[in-house]
Write an enzyme that holds these catalytic residues in place. Sequence first.
Site, PDB file in Angstrom:
ATOM      1  N   LYS A 163       0.913  -1.153   0.000  1.00  0.00           N
ATOM      2  CA  LYS A 163       0.000   0.000   0.000  1.00  0.00           C
ATOM      3  C   LYS A 163       0.947   1.196   0.000  1.00  0.00           C
ATOM      4  O   LYS A 163       1.554   1.526   1.018  1.00  0.00           O
ATOM      5  CB  LYS A 163      -0.902  -0.046   1.236  1.00  0.00           C
ATOM      6  N   GLY A 199       4.492   3.410  11.082  1.00  0.00           N
ATOM      7  CA  GLY A 199       3.825   4.716  11.053  1.00  0.00           C
ATOM      8  C   GLY A 199       3.281   5.087  12.409  1.00  0.00           C
ATOM      9  O   GLY A 199       3.893   4.778  13.435  1.00  0.00           O
ATOM     10  N   SER A 200       2.106   5.716  12.400  1.00  0.00           N
ATOM     11  CA  SER A 200       1.534   6.245  13.636  1.00  0.00           C
ATOM     12  C   SER A 200       0.800   5.166  14.429  1.00  0.00           C
ATOM     13  O   SER A 200       0.425   4.117  13.883  1.00  0.00           O
ATOM     14  CB  SER A 200       0.555   7.367  13.297  1.00  0.00           C
ATOM     15  N   GLY A 226      -2.743   4.810  12.926  1.00  0.00           N
ATOM     16  CA  GLY A 226      -2.735   4.033  11.683  1.00  0.00           C
ATOM     17  C   GLY A 226      -2.565   2.548  11.962  1.00  0.00           C
ATOM     18  O   GLY A 226      -3.317   1.713  11.456  1.00  0.00           O
ATOM     19  N   GLY A 227      -1.589   2.218  12.786  1.00  0.00           N
ATOM     20  CA  GLY A 227      -1.324   0.809  13.102  1.00  0.00           C
ATOM     21  C   GLY A 227      -2.523   0.159  13.776  1.00  0.00           C
ATOM     22  O   GLY A 227      -2.917  -0.966  13.423  1.00  0.00           O
ATOM     23  N   GLU A 262       4.956  -1.267  13.675  1.00  0.00           N
ATOM     24  CA  GLU A 262       5.952  -0.501  14.423  1.00  0.00           C
ATOM     25  C   GLU A 262       5.406   0.916  14.472  1.00  0.00           C
ATOM     26  O   GLU A 262       5.216   1.553  13.438  1.00  0.00           O
ATOM     27  CB  GLU A 262       7.286  -0.560  13.681  1.00  0.00           C
ATOM     28  N   CYS A 281      11.593   7.406  14.407  1.00  0.00           N
ATOM     29  CA  CYS A 281      10.884   6.717  15.487  1.00  0.00           C
ATOM     30  C   CYS A 281      11.810   6.506  16.689  1.00  0.00           C
ATOM     31  O   CYS A 281      11.349   6.235  17.784  1.00  0.00           O
ATOM     32  CB  CYS A 281      10.329   5.392  14.991  1.00  0.00           C
ATOM     33  N   GLU A 308       3.713  10.963  21.505  1.00  0.00           N
ATOM     34  CA  GLU A 308       4.854  11.274  20.642  1.00  0.00           C
ATOM     35  C   GLU A 308       4.625  12.591  19.899  1.00  0.00           C
ATOM     36  O   GLU A 308       3.564  12.811  19.323  1.00  0.00           O
ATOM     37  CB  GLU A 308       5.023  10.138  19.620  1.00  0.00           C
TER      38      GLU A 308
HETATM   39  P1  NAP Z   1       0.467   7.056   9.225  1.00  0.00           P
HETATM   40  O1  NAP Z   1      -0.393   8.246   9.188  1.00  0.00           O
HETATM   41  O2  NAP Z   1       0.200   6.079  10.288  1.00  0.00           O
HETATM   42  O3  NAP Z   1       0.338   6.364   7.786  1.00  0.00           O
HETATM   43  C1  NAP Z   1       1.075   5.200   7.417  1.00  0.00           C
HETATM   44  C2  NAP Z   1       0.291   4.436   6.379  1.00  0.00           C
HETATM   45  O4  NAP Z   1      -0.883   3.881   6.994  1.00  0.00           O
HETATM   46  C3  NAP Z   1      -0.195   5.317   5.232  1.00  0.00           C
HETATM   47  O5  NAP Z   1      -0.118   4.588   4.036  1.00  0.00           O
HETATM   48  C4  NAP Z   1      -1.631   5.598   5.601  1.00  0.00           C
HETATM   49  O6  NAP Z   1      -2.459   5.809   4.492  1.00  0.00           O
HETATM   50  C5  NAP Z   1      -2.051   4.331   6.304  1.00  0.00           C
HETATM   51  N1  NAP Z   1      -3.103   4.589   7.269  1.00  0.00           N
HETATM   52  C6  NAP Z   1      -3.071   5.466   8.293  1.00  0.00           C
HETATM   53  N2  NAP Z   1      -4.235   5.432   8.972  1.00  0.00           N
HETATM   54  C7  NAP Z   1      -5.009   4.503   8.363  1.00  0.00           C
HETATM   55  C8  NAP Z   1      -6.322   4.013   8.598  1.00  0.00           C
HETATM   56  N3  NAP Z   1      -7.078   4.455   9.590  1.00  0.00           N
HETATM   57  N4  NAP Z   1      -6.802   3.064   7.766  1.00  0.00           N
HETATM   58  C9  NAP Z   1      -6.052   2.614   6.742  1.00  0.00           C
HETATM   59  N5  NAP Z   1      -4.816   3.041   6.466  1.00  0.00           N
HETATM   60  C10 NAP Z   1      -4.287   3.977   7.268  1.00  0.00           C
HETATM   61  O7  NAP Z   1       1.991   7.431   9.337  1.00  0.00           O
HETATM   62  P2  NAP Z   1       2.835   8.449   8.492  1.00  0.00           P
HETATM   63  O8  NAP Z   1       2.054   8.952   7.315  1.00  0.00           O
HETATM   64  O9  NAP Z   1       4.112   7.795   8.236  1.00  0.00           O
HETATM   65  O10 NAP Z   1       3.089   9.662   9.470  1.00  0.00           O
HETATM   66  C11 NAP Z   1       2.057  10.344  10.106  1.00  0.00           C
HETATM   67  C12 NAP Z   1       2.370  10.451  11.574  1.00  0.00           C
HETATM   68  O11 NAP Z   1       2.758   9.172  12.070  1.00  0.00           O
HETATM   69  C13 NAP Z   1       3.538  11.350  11.896  1.00  0.00           C
HETATM   70  O12 NAP Z   1       3.161  12.682  12.060  1.00  0.00           O
HETATM   71  C14 NAP Z   1       4.026  10.737  13.167  1.00  0.00           C
HETATM   72  O13 NAP Z   1       3.327  11.241  14.254  1.00  0.00           O
HETATM   73  C15 NAP Z   1       3.756   9.298  13.057  1.00  0.00           C
HETATM   74  N6  NAP Z   1       4.907   8.483  12.659  1.00  0.00           N
HETATM   75  C16 NAP Z   1       5.518   7.721  13.545  1.00  0.00           C
HETATM   76  C17 NAP Z   1       6.567   6.924  13.168  1.00  0.00           C
HETATM   77  C18 NAP Z   1       7.225   6.065  14.128  1.00  0.00           C
HETATM   78  O14 NAP Z   1       8.029   5.243  13.725  1.00  0.00           O
HETATM   79  N7  NAP Z   1       6.933   6.163  15.377  1.00  0.00           N
HETATM   80  C19 NAP Z   1       7.022   6.878  11.860  1.00  0.00           C
HETATM   81  C20 NAP Z   1       6.378   7.648  10.950  1.00  0.00           C
HETATM   82  C21 NAP Z   1       5.313   8.435  11.364  1.00  0.00           C
HETATM   83  P3  NAP Z   1      -3.113   7.242   4.215  1.00  0.00           P
HETATM   84  O15 NAP Z   1      -1.967   8.207   4.204  1.00  0.00           O
HETATM   85  O16 NAP Z   1      -3.761   7.069   2.894  1.00  0.00           O
HETATM   86  O17 NAP Z   1      -4.077   7.481   5.347  1.00  0.00           O
END
Ligand code: NAP
Length: 501
Positions: free
Chosen positions: A178, A235-236, A239-240, A259, A296, A387
Amino acid sequence: MQISGANIIGYTESSSGSQTFQTFNPAENRSNETSFFEAVESEVQQALALAEKAFPIYAQKPVADRIAFLKRIVSLLLENQNMLIQHYVLESGLAFSRGETELKRTCVQIETFLKVIEAESWPIQSEETAPNGIYFQKRFAPLGPVVVFGASNFPFAYSTIGGDAASALVAGCPVIVKSHSMHAGTGYLVSKLIIQAALETGMPDGVFSNLQIKDHQLTAMLVKHPCIKAVAFTGSISGGMALVAYAQTRKDPIPIFCEMGSLNPVFLFPSAIHTKSQSIAKAFSDSITQDSGQFCTKPGLLFLIENEEANQFIEELFKEINSKPALLMLGPTIYHNFMQGSEAEEKQFANKSREISDNKSQENYGLPLIDVISLDDFKKSAIWQEEVFGPYALIIRCKTISDFQDVAKMLSGQLTATIWAEPSELEMQETLLFEIQRKVGRIIFNGVSTGVQVIDSMHHGGSFPATTDSRFTAVGKDAIYRFLKSISFQGFPKTHFDKKT
Ligand code: NAP
């Protein structure tokens, strides 16, 4: 290479949908030109059907063929690195040099996983003759098709052919990525190279697909599909956990390796401040601002014991932070999340000091920030354990060393924790170390948590919410075991396995 903006479904490009989106150049604060087609339901179904069909063919290919496929991916990544990194920079705002390092790391990761299946004994886990004389052989086998979600902050190393996708492919599992919409162009280009490698090395159609999904219902469909046998995500936390929730409605449970967030607490002992205050202040400020704090593993919490030397250390840290410019972030959403996150924390308490760099912030540029609060205030609100993704850290003034133990007990799961102390002091901290071990996947002594090494002894995991399964790592060769299961063969003639690789 031209970017058509299509989804890549096995060997075919597909753009059936009418909805398109563009990526964003944060440095120039404008959209990039190429339009990307959002995948529609029929395309998701097609990728799933192909992955299901590809699995028995791919899994049963000789290991040498799989190795050739992955090695060809590595050579294509390296041959095309300039073109790839140029797109990476346009879509992430990350420096070209960071792109070079990340691409190199991506290739090293693939080679690290390959070493597992290149071992002479592969895929034998163990073999023995039981007390009753029956011969047993325990062997690894791939789980089945895997869905991978790339991260915004690692367009190469944790995205299209990052650690998750590469370890699944090396394990023998077809992969559906994805694509992360923030770097869809980079994802498209890497996907085309994967497909080229698959065609050249005779891999089955559907061994790899790259879908540009925006509609979360379609994402849910992917995760819930019966042919999918594992999911990997970086990711977040929200999201996870959304993926975990989708998977909970499946008939058959599957592993969802997420993660997610981590604050990476640091425990700074008075002896360390006494002997190396300046160098710790420099190391810490460099670590929280490295690549705009978008790691992260960024150290987000710093616990120290209140005294005069600690006050001087804080002053030194402020000086270091104030010398940093505003830092370009990955994109507007990440930048606004950072601004909101740090402002939300600022509003919580009035009795803390805040140091803001003198440099004026501009759109997509985050100002490095440090907050200081007391342990009592830290304990009053859960917000301090959320975070803030970006160049931000919180200093917590404690009163005694035993406060460190109490804090370690109340912290949520983390990827890492760090102790700065004299080695002799460490010997007396068994309780603290034990509490930390309950929470984290990596403990650092007199160092920084950023700069994850891709080596066999690395464990990049941790208790929830850092990950959904603290037994597994997302970095290092052991990441491959997330996508393998074990099978015991009982009573089979040993010769049966001679031809099998
Ligand atoms: P993310 O928002 O969690 O997105 C990662 C992936 O998951 C994207 O492809 C996103 O698709 C998908 N996704 C997110 N929510 C979803 C849902 N409810 N249903 C289905 N798919 C979903 O992470 P990110 O874009 O990498 O970064 C956003 C935030 O995540 C950052 O501001 C930060 O706070 C955090 N982050 C944390 C880490 C870590 O390792 N701790 C790393 C990166 C980011 P869509 O974009 O299409 O929603």
